[in-house]
Design an enzyme around this catalytic site. Structure first.
Site, mmCIF file in Angstrom:
data_model
loop_
_atom_site.group_PDB
_atom_site.id
_atom_site.type_symbol
_atom_site.label_atom_id
_atom_site.label_comp_id
_atom_site.label_asym_id
_atom_site.label_seq_id
_atom_site.Cartn_x
_atom_site.Cartn_y
_atom_site.Cartn_z
ATOM 1 N N SER A 1 11.659 -3.659 -10.009
ATOM 2 C CA SER A 1 11.076 -2.748 -9.011
ATOM 3 C C SER A 1 11.508 -1.224 -9.796
ATOM 4 C CB SER A 1 11.517 -2.476 -7.627
ATOM 5 O OG SER A 1 12.878 -2.466 -7.576
ATOM 6 N N LYS B 1 19.898 -1.314 -0.721
ATOM 7 C CA LYS B 1 19.853 -1.950 0.652
ATOM 8 C C LYS B 1 21.106 -1.978 1.256
ATOM 9 C CE LYS B 1 15.352 -2.687 1.085
ATOM 10 N NZ LYS B 1 14.329 -2.026 2.000
HETATM 11 C C1 LIG Z 1 14.693 -4.334 -5.588
HETATM 12 C C2 LIG Z 1 13.892 -4.048 -4.451
HETATM 13 N N1 LIG Z 1 13.361 -2.506 -5.008
HETATM 14 C C3 LIG Z 1 12.851 -1.758 -4.174
HETATM 15 C C4 LIG Z 1 12.556 -2.387 -2.648
HETATM 16 C C5 LIG Z 1 11.658 -1.478 -1.948
HETATM 17 O O1 LIG Z 1 12.516 -0.651 -0.914
HETATM 18 P P1 LIG Z 1 12.009 -0.387 0.673
HETATM 19 O O2 LIG Z 1 11.993 -1.575 1.429
HETATM 20 O O3 LIG Z 1 12.874 0.881 1.113
HETATM 21 O O4 LIG Z 1 10.524 0.332 0.547
HETATM 22 C C6 LIG Z 1 13.125 -3.169 -2.366
HETATM 23 C C7 LIG Z 1 13.081 -3.769 -0.874
HETATM 24 O O5 LIG Z 1 13.528 -4.962 -0.459
HETATM 25 C C8 LIG Z 1 14.023 -4.008 -3.185
HETATM 26 O O6 LIG Z 1 14.490 -5.467 -2.849
#
Ligand SMILES: Cc1ncc(COP(=O)(O)O)c(C=O)c1O
Length: 328
Positions: A274, A46
């Site tokens: 994630s 991010k």
């Molecule tokens: C730890 C984590 N993984 C994956 C994502 C997903 O990314 P995106 O918002 O670009 O789909 C986020 C989004 O906040 C996140 O904080």
């Protein structure tokens, strides 16, 4: 990360150009590469959107130097946006639903942000409404809204996607990434599909999330622990274009947790849940390509590890599944 052979003028210059690392646990004939976003100064993917969105909003005059930026966020976006905001002379305010990792809130505050909590039940839409209220009460305030602004996906189109292409050229069979706002997947998919027509685009969500309904798949809504991806309200992710996605894979908390622990113990990657989920789906995609069950323009899979496991130590991410689930 970026270049280490010349001094950087600011921390903002160290965002992006993260390493692309081959996973050991993938079929030999179809390698899986992970873009390791923990190398960013704020420790997550991010940081890229924080820098890109705020620079563009300032250029467009949607906010001016000395103004305020108010954003609903579960955490990583707040950290990335706080870094950029303070370097660009903006005051960051973040609205965070209860229940997300405490480490993230502490880091946002350490980076100079004001943190406003709303009830976890209100979810991201409750946080968005509160962010708009706060912005309306302040002079020269803007709500970038990562779930809606095309600048989010544009950041990944211009940086993450191009970096992947620079590293692999046209040897990309599938792009597999978790979806929260969808910015990461949409931006990378657009960049790669321009150079590699027919590249397979795979979204990843936790079991219990309902993005799958966008492709007409049956989904049973339930709580999940995997943090940063998934939704109970697919319409909130305005950037996610179902027509640009071939498949939405649901990964259980148990599989994501086992995989992030395996990634730490066997491959030296300290990554969050994630990333665990993305790794499971990326490896499965590679297996299917290797077995000839899936058509892909090249025999290579790319995924993204969005953040670090250290960010979730207070949630017992390392250890038994039951301890992480809160049932031990
Ligand atoms: C730890 C984590 N993984 C994956 C994502 C997903 O990314 P995106 O918002 O670009 O789909 C986020 C989004 O906040 C996140 O904080």
């Amino acid at each position: 990360m970026t270049a280490h052979d010349t001094p950087a003028a600011s921390v903002l210059e160290t965002i992006g150009e993260t390493p692309l690392v081959e996973l050991d646990a993938a079929p030999q004939s179809v390698p899986v590469y992970a873009k390791v976003e923990t190398f960013n100064p704020g420790g997550s993917v991010k940081d890229r959107i924080g820098k890109h969105i705020l620079q563009r909003l300032l250029e467009r005059g949607e906010v001016s130097s000395g103004g305020t930026v108010v954003e609903p966020t579960a955490g990583n976006t707040g950290i990335g946006m706080a870094i950029a905001a303070r370097q660009l002379d903006l005051q960051p305010v973040f609205v965070v639903p209860d229940g997300f990792s405490e480490e993230k809130e502490r880091l946002m505050a350490a980076l100079g942000a004001e943190v406003v909590n709303v009830s976890g039940e209100a979810g991201m839409s409750g946080a968005t409404n509160r962010a708009r209220e706060i912005a309306a009460q302040r002079e020269d305030a803007v709500v970038p809204q990562q779930f809606a602004t095309p600048l989010n996906a544009e950041a990944h189109y211009e940086t993450t996607g191009q970096e992947i292409l620079d590293a692999l050229g046209e040897e990309i069979g599938a792009v597999v990434a978790g979806v929260g706002s969808g910015g990461t997947l949409m931006g990378i998919a657009r960049a790669v599909s321009e150079r590699v027509p027919g590249v397979r685009v795979v979204a990843v969500e936790p079991e219990g999330s309902t993005f799958g309904t966008l492709l007409g798949e049956a989904r049973e809504e339930a709580d999940y622990k995997t943090e940063g991806i998934g939704t109970h309200d697919p319409d909130v992710a305005e950037l996610l274009d179902p027509d640009a996605i071939d498949e939405i894979v649901a990964v259980s908390d148990r599989e994501a947790h086992a995989e992030l622990n395996r990634l730490a113990a066997e491959e030296g990657h300290l990554v969050g849940s994630s990333a665990g989920a993305a790794s499971v789906a990326a490896r499965e995609t590679a297996e299917r390509i290797a077995e000839g069950d899936l058509d892909a323009p090249a025999e290579t899979v790319v995924t993204v590890f969005p953040d670090s496991g250290e960010r979730y130590l207070s949630k017992n991410i390392y250890g038994s599944f039951e301890a992480w689930e809160g049932k031990a």
